[in-house]
Scaffold this motif. Structure first.
Motif, PDB file in Angstrom:
ATOM      1  N   ALA A 118      -2.196  11.152  -9.507  1.00  0.00           N
ATOM      2  CA  ALA A 118      -1.073  10.178  -9.035  1.00  0.00           C
ATOM      3  C   ALA A 118       0.071  11.202  -8.401  1.00  0.00           C
ATOM      4  CB  ALA A 118      -0.695   9.462 -10.463  1.00  0.00           C
ATOM      5  N   GLN A 119       0.401  12.157  -9.314  1.00  0.00           N
ATOM      6  CA  GLN A 119       1.450  12.917  -8.634  1.00  0.00           C
ATOM      7  C   GLN A 119       1.182  13.411  -7.399  1.00  0.00           C
ATOM      8  OE1 GLN A 119       4.337  13.251 -10.742  1.00  0.00           O
ATOM      9  NE2 GLN A 119       5.300  14.131  -8.633  1.00  0.00           N
ATOM     10  N   ALA A 120       0.056  13.860  -6.979  1.00  0.00           N
ATOM     11  CA  ALA A 120      -0.352  14.270  -5.893  1.00  0.00           C
ATOM     12  C   ALA A 120      -0.127  13.116  -4.541  1.00  0.00           C
ATOM     13  CB  ALA A 120      -1.720  14.939  -5.380  1.00  0.00           C
ATOM     14  N   HIS A 121      -0.464  11.836  -5.067  1.00  0.00           N
ATOM     15  CA  HIS A 121      -0.455  10.940  -4.098  1.00  0.00           C
ATOM     16  C   HIS A 121       1.006  10.647  -3.975  1.00  0.00           C
ATOM     17  CE1 HIS A 121      -4.600   9.446  -3.184  1.00  0.00           C
ATOM     18  NE2 HIS A 121      -4.901   9.536  -4.475  1.00  0.00           N
ATOM     19  N   ILE A 122       1.947  10.476  -5.026  1.00  0.00           N
ATOM     20  CA  ILE A 122       3.392  10.205  -5.062  1.00  0.00           C
ATOM     21  C   ILE A 122       4.047  11.460  -3.816  1.00  0.00           C
ATOM     22  CG2 ILE A 122       5.663  10.554  -6.188  1.00  0.00           C
ATOM     23  CD1 ILE A 122       4.325   9.610  -8.624  1.00  0.00           C
ATOM     24  N   HIS A 134       4.788   5.048   7.995  1.00  0.00           N
ATOM     25  CA  HIS A 134       4.736   3.938   6.832  1.00  0.00           C
ATOM     26  C   HIS A 134       3.326   3.611   6.377  1.00  0.00           C
ATOM     27  CE1 HIS A 134       8.868   3.985   7.365  1.00  0.00           C
ATOM     28  NE2 HIS A 134       9.023   3.060   8.228  1.00  0.00           N
ATOM     29  N   ARG A 135       2.159   3.460   6.970  1.00  0.00           N
ATOM     30  CA  ARG A 135       1.215   2.889   6.938  1.00  0.00           C
ATOM     31  C   ARG A 135       0.566   3.935   6.027  1.00  0.00           C
ATOM     32  NH1 ARG A 135       0.820  -2.411   7.077  1.00  0.00           N
ATOM     33  NH2 ARG A 135       1.749  -3.131   9.295  1.00  0.00           N
ATOM     34  N   ASP A 136       0.405   5.150   6.339  1.00  0.00           N
ATOM     35  CA  ASP A 136      -0.219   6.288   5.386  1.00  0.00           C
ATOM     36  C   ASP A 136       0.478   6.463   4.239  1.00  0.00           C
ATOM     37  OD1 ASP A 136      -1.895   7.355   7.729  1.00  0.00           O
ATOM     38  OD2 ASP A 136      -0.250   8.261   8.616  1.00  0.00           O
ATOM     39  N   ALA A 137       2.093   6.257   4.168  1.00  0.00           N
ATOM     40  CA  ALA A 137       2.563   6.559   2.715  1.00  0.00           C
ATOM     41  C   ALA A 137       2.064   5.190   1.839  1.00  0.00           C
ATOM     42  CB  ALA A 137       4.313   6.490   3.082  1.00  0.00           C
ATOM     43  N   LEU A 138       1.973   3.949   2.485  1.00  0.00           N
ATOM     44  CA  LEU A 138       1.534   2.706   1.720  1.00  0.00           C
ATOM     45  C   LEU A 138       0.524   3.134   1.004  1.00  0.00           C
ATOM     46  CD1 LEU A 138       2.629  -0.268   3.567  1.00  0.00           C
ATOM     47  CD2 LEU A 138       3.655   0.530   1.545  1.00  0.00           C
ATOM     48  N   GLU A 139      -0.689   3.598   1.661  1.00  0.00           N
ATOM     49  CA  GLU A 139      -2.114   3.943   1.293  1.00  0.00           C
ATOM     50  C   GLU A 139      -1.974   4.877  -0.134  1.00  0.00           C
ATOM     51  OE1 GLU A 139      -4.703   5.700   3.681  1.00  0.00           O
ATOM     52  OE2 GLU A 139      -4.471   4.024   5.406  1.00  0.00           O
ATOM     53  N   PHE A 141       0.749   5.157  -2.099  1.00  0.00           N
ATOM     54  CA  PHE A 141       1.583   4.517  -3.123  1.00  0.00           C
ATOM     55  C   PHE A 141       0.809   3.618  -3.924  1.00  0.00           C
ATOM     56  CE2 PHE A 141       5.625   6.065  -0.722  1.00  0.00           C
ATOM     57  CZ  PHE A 141       5.784   7.322  -1.511  1.00  0.00           C
ATOM     58  N   ASN A 142      -0.202   3.057  -2.961  1.00  0.00           N
ATOM     59  CA  ASN A 142      -1.252   1.940  -3.368  1.00  0.00           C
ATOM     60  C   ASN A 142      -1.860   2.662  -4.418  1.00  0.00           C
ATOM     61  OD1 ASN A 142       0.056  -0.427  -2.459  1.00  0.00           O
ATOM     62  ND2 ASN A 142      -1.291  -0.030  -0.467  1.00  0.00           N
ATOM     63  N   GLU A 143      -2.431   3.927  -4.336  1.00  0.00           N
ATOM     64  CA  GLU A 143      -3.274   4.734  -4.893  1.00  0.00           C
ATOM     65  C   GLU A 143      -2.609   5.000  -6.455  1.00  0.00           C
ATOM     66  OE1 GLU A 143      -6.522   5.671  -5.041  1.00  0.00           O
ATOM     67  OE2 GLU A 143      -6.989   4.917  -2.864  1.00  0.00           O
ATOM     68  N   LEU A 161       5.231   1.181  -7.502  1.00  0.00           N
ATOM     69  CA  LEU A 161       5.809  -0.023  -7.099  1.00  0.00           C
ATOM     70  C   LEU A 161       7.024   0.018  -6.343  1.00  0.00           C
ATOM     71  CD1 LEU A 161       5.162  -2.293 -10.327  1.00  0.00           C
ATOM     72  CD2 LEU A 161       3.943  -2.606  -8.006  1.00  0.00           C
ATOM     73  N   GLY A 162       8.037   0.950  -6.895  1.00  0.00           N
ATOM     74  CA  GLY A 162       9.264   1.016  -6.244  1.00  0.00           C
ATOM     75  C   GLY A 162       9.026   1.778  -4.980  1.00  0.00           C
ATOM     76  N   ASN A 163       8.488   2.538  -4.660  1.00  0.00           N
ATOM     77  CA  ASN A 163       8.296   3.483  -3.268  1.00  0.00           C
ATOM     78  C   ASN A 163       7.437   2.427  -2.602  1.00  0.00           C
ATOM     79  OD1 ASN A 163       8.666   6.494  -3.090  1.00  0.00           O
ATOM     80  ND2 ASN A 163       8.054   6.212  -5.093  1.00  0.00           N
ATOM     81  N   THR A 164       6.613   1.809  -2.840  1.00  0.00           N
ATOM     82  CA  THR A 164       6.051   0.648  -2.088  1.00  0.00           C
ATOM     83  C   THR A 164       6.974  -0.319  -1.639  1.00  0.00           C
ATOM     84  OG1 THR A 164       3.857   0.964  -3.063  1.00  0.00           O
ATOM     85  CG2 THR A 164       4.232  -1.073  -1.906  1.00  0.00           C
ATOM     86  N   GLY A 165       7.757  -0.891  -2.532  1.00  0.00           N
ATOM     87  CA  GLY A 165       8.893  -1.758  -2.125  1.00  0.00           C
ATOM     88  C   GLY A 165       9.792  -1.333  -1.145  1.00  0.00           C
ATOM     89  N   ALA A 166      10.073  -0.006  -1.328  1.00  0.00           N
ATOM     90  CA  ALA A 166      11.256   0.755  -0.459  1.00  0.00           C
ATOM     91  C   ALA A 166      10.584   1.093   1.016  1.00  0.00           C
ATOM     92  CB  ALA A 166      11.533   2.098  -0.957  1.00  0.00           C
TER      93      ALA A 166
END
Length: 255
Positions: A118-122, A134-139, A141-143, A161-166
């Protein structure tokens, strides 16, 4: 690679040496110095980075990674790769940052260490967000959200959730942004993560501002400023100015 491009002052250098001395004393006594918010013990590299000494911090992390590999400490190596990768990216070396974090992600998956995954995905999501991918980032944060839900991990859930919302806010999807950030803010409040709660409040306020919902924007800007005061950090001057402008509009309308 200093944060402000200037050599540290004598006072800052003296404080750095004092903290390093305290760290070395703790090491000699067989004690941990301090831990970060994820529970990982701080190292000399963390101390250097906290003082903006990024070259020295990265040098220490490289040594620590080498030691972890020599001792076959995979968990430590995974942590260090993710942390060092994030700092390489912040220092402007995006390729090195991505390489290290992806190595860490691979090790985390291999060892089924879900929190490290999870930390690596963050960190990867934040790099792509910084690059406006943005699309790559969302992938990523969804993980994070999926992993957090599987672990029932409150902090990773609100961070995901917060990063996805941002990201949605930057994409102009303000209603979706508000919904996700509100969820994240509620979880952060329940777990006492006031710094993150403040950031979510600021972002919700900006989403309402873009939607021309001045009253709601003001409420969240005010909440953001109150949280900053409670934490003891300065509020974003831009938010303070926007709140004052909205307050003035309300004052004129009332008059």
């Amino acid at each position: 690679m200093k944060s402000n491009g200037k050599p540290p002052s004598d006072n800052t250098r003296a404080e750095l040496e004092r903290v390093l001395g305290a760290f070395d004393e703790a090491q000699r006594a067989g004690r941990e110095f301090t831990r970060d918010r994820t529970g990982r013990p701080h190292t000399r590299a963390d101390i250097y980075s906290s003082f903006g000494e990024y070259d020295r911090a990265l040098h220490e992390w490289e040594k620590e990674i080498s030691i972890a590999r020599q001792t076959n400490n995979v968990e430590e190596e995974t942590d260090l790769l993710i942390i060092a990768g994030a700092y390489y990216a912040k220092a402007g070396n995006i390729p090195q940052g991505l390489e290290y974090i992806n190595q860490g992600l691979g090790l985390a998956k291999k060892t089924s260490h879900r929190e490290q995954e999870a930390q690596a995905h963050i960190e990867l999501g934040q790099i792509w967000s910084m690059l406006q991918r943005h699309r790559d980032a969302l992938e990523h944060f969804n993980e994070v959200v999926a992993i957090a839900q599987s672990l029932n991990h409150s902090r990773y859930l609100h961070v995901g959730l917060g990063n996805t919302g941002a990201i949605y806010g930057r994409m102009g999807r303000y209603q979706e942004s508000i919904e996700l950030l509100t969820q994240a803010g509620g979880i952060a409040q329940a777990t006492g993560d006031k710094l993150d709660e403040a950031e979510y409040a600021r972002s919700i306020g900006m989403a309402h501002f873009h939607l021309r919902e001045g009253g709601n924007a003001f409420l969240f800007f005010d909440h953001y400023q109150q949280l900053c005061q409670e934490i003891g950090i300065p509020a974003d001057p831009k938010i303070t100015q926007l709140a004052q402008e909205i307050r003035e509009v309300f004052r004129k309308r009332a008059g």
